[in-house]
Enzyme design. Structure first.
Site, short mmCIF file in Angstrom:
data_model
loop_
_atom_site.label_atom_id
_atom_site.label_comp_id
_atom_site.label_asym_id
_atom_site.label_seq_id
_atom_site.Cartn_x
_atom_site.Cartn_y
_atom_site.Cartn_z
NE ARG A 255 -4.29 -1.30 0.06
CZ ARG A 255 -4.46 -2.35 -0.76
NH1 ARG A 255 -3.52 -2.67 -1.62
NH2 ARG A 255 -5.59 -3.03 -0.73
CD GLU A 284 -2.81 3.02 -5.68
OE1 GLU A 284 -3.79 2.45 -6.20
OE2 GLU A 284 -1.91 2.42 -5.09
CG HIS A 302 -3.07 -0.98 -7.20
ND1 HIS A 302 -3.56 -0.29 -6.11
CD2 HIS A 302 -3.05 -2.28 -6.81
CE1 HIS A 302 -3.83 -1.14 -5.13
NE2 HIS A 302 -3.54 -2.35 -5.53
C1 DGY Z 1 -5.87 -5.98 -3.00
O1 DGY Z 1 -6.61 -6.91 -3.29
O2 DGY Z 1 -5.80 -5.50 -1.87
C2 DGY Z 1 -5.02 -5.43 -4.07
O3 DGY Z 1 -4.39 -4.26 -3.74
C3 DGY Z 1 -5.78 -5.30 -5.36
O4 DGY Z 1 -4.84 -5.58 -6.35
#
Ligand code: DGY
Length: 346
Positions: A255, A284, A302
């Site tokens: 993250r 983002e 992402h």
């Molecule tokens: C999640 O599932 O948390 C991811 O960041 C999506 O790709």
């Protein structure tokens, strides 16, 4: 392994014929939407526009559940304003930092996520970032696209080998372990930090560091895999980056808010870090524009779970959780401590 996209739904909701009403906030893969249409009275988002808070609230009226994504901010204020008919929020994601879990639990809402099914796809992207950063892929690709590549040169565009390097894994959960497995095949030695040390049979010779600081100091390449929590926010900062060896590499597929952008950009711009690889960002998709100007920043939007197989599996897993909930069973991936299933609802 991901289930095949054609795998049949494991169960139908209890009230088939009188299907639970579901709002899906984003367009999902066709096979997932088809299955949802078969089991739910579902409102899809065929145009895929990100819904505003007001739109989510308006469309949630009269629904029993929400199927949301990481692009939706389900904060305490939104949860407080949800209609009382909503009983479950199923997230199409493994991470659930976009949902105020405490607020949901306080309202008796069930929240579920989709672990396991995106482990391999995300680990693959972490390796892509490690290799891309170590080998200067961003500037190499830019040279091709801009037409500035003149000729092959013995000393031109030199990256660094990953073989023989120490890979530090911050957060040795499912994805961290899958990255370690891949990295061993590239000849990297594995170091890690976790809140709890893994049992020896799961460590597979990885070297445990009981402190975050110890891990940063021992990592030629550091890959971030911890969840975003109040404790991990800005864990990659000026102090921790200063502990890394000169010319180290930092990669993040977890993250964006685990990283302090000012500190990371300063460390790369000064040459303290050789390169970085990022798939996730603060704020983002409006990333800090300075990242775009740094030739040694290998940047992806992402993409961690972005394969059709994995996105199908994530959708099926979210529907499995909804099916279980509406059949009066505990969903496999319940994140909230308590849940109010239809059979137990007052
Ligand atoms: C999640 O599932 O948390 C991811 O960041 C999506 O790709």
């Amino acid at each position: 392994m991901s289930p095949s996209p054609s795998s049949p739904p494991p169960s139908s909701p209890a009230s088939s014929g009188n299907h639970p009403r579901l709002l899906v906030t984003r367009k999902l893969p066709a096979a997932v939407e088809a299955r949802a249409l078969g089991s739910y009275d579902v409102e899809l988002n065929t145009g895929d526009a990100v819904m505003s808070r007001d739109e989510i609230l308006a469309r949630a009226a009269g629904k029993d559940g929400l199927l949301v994504t990481v692009a939706d901010r389900i904060d305490g204020a939104l949860i407080a304003a949800l209609p009382p008919s909503i009983r479950i929020i199923a997230s199409f994601s493994v991470g659930y930092d976009h949902i105020d879990i405490e607020a949901a639990a306080a309202r008796g809402l069930a929240v579920t996520n989709t672990p396991d099914v995106l482990t391999d796809a995300t680990a693959d992207i972490a390796l892509l970032l490690i290799l891309g950063a170590a080998r200067g892929a961003a500037s190499g690709m830019a040279a091709i696209r801009e037409g500035s590549w003149k000729n092959w040169a013995p000393t031109g565009m030199l990256g660094t080998d990953v073989g023989g390097k120490r890979l530090g894994i911050l957060g040795m959960g499912r994805i961290g372990r899958a990255v370690a497995k891949r990295a061993r095949a590239f000849g990297m030695s594995i170091h890690y930090h976790n809140r709890h040390r893994l049992p020896p049979d799961r460590e597979e010779d990885a070297i445990y560091h009981s402190s975050v600081e110890g891990l940063f100091a021992a990592s030629d390449i550091l890959s971030v895999h911890c969840a975003s929590t109040p404790e991990t926010r800005r864990l990659v900062n000026a102090q921790t980056l200063a502990l890394m060896p000169e010319g180290a590499i930092l990669v993040n597929t977890a993250r964006g808010d685990i990283v302090d952008d000012d500190a990371l950009i300063a460390a790369l711009a000064s040459g303290r870090l050789r390169a970085i690889g990022l798939d996730v960002y603060n704020n983002e998709p409006n990333i800090d524009p300075r990242y775009r100007t740094l030739p040694d920043a290998f940047l992806l939007p992402h993409l961690g779970s972005a394969t059709l197989e994995t996105r199908n599996a994530m959708g099926f897993r979210a529907l499995d959780n909804l099916d279980a909930f509406f059949a009066g069973r505990e969903p496999l991936d319940l994140v909230t401590p308590r849940c109010r299933s239809p059979s137990s609802a007052s």
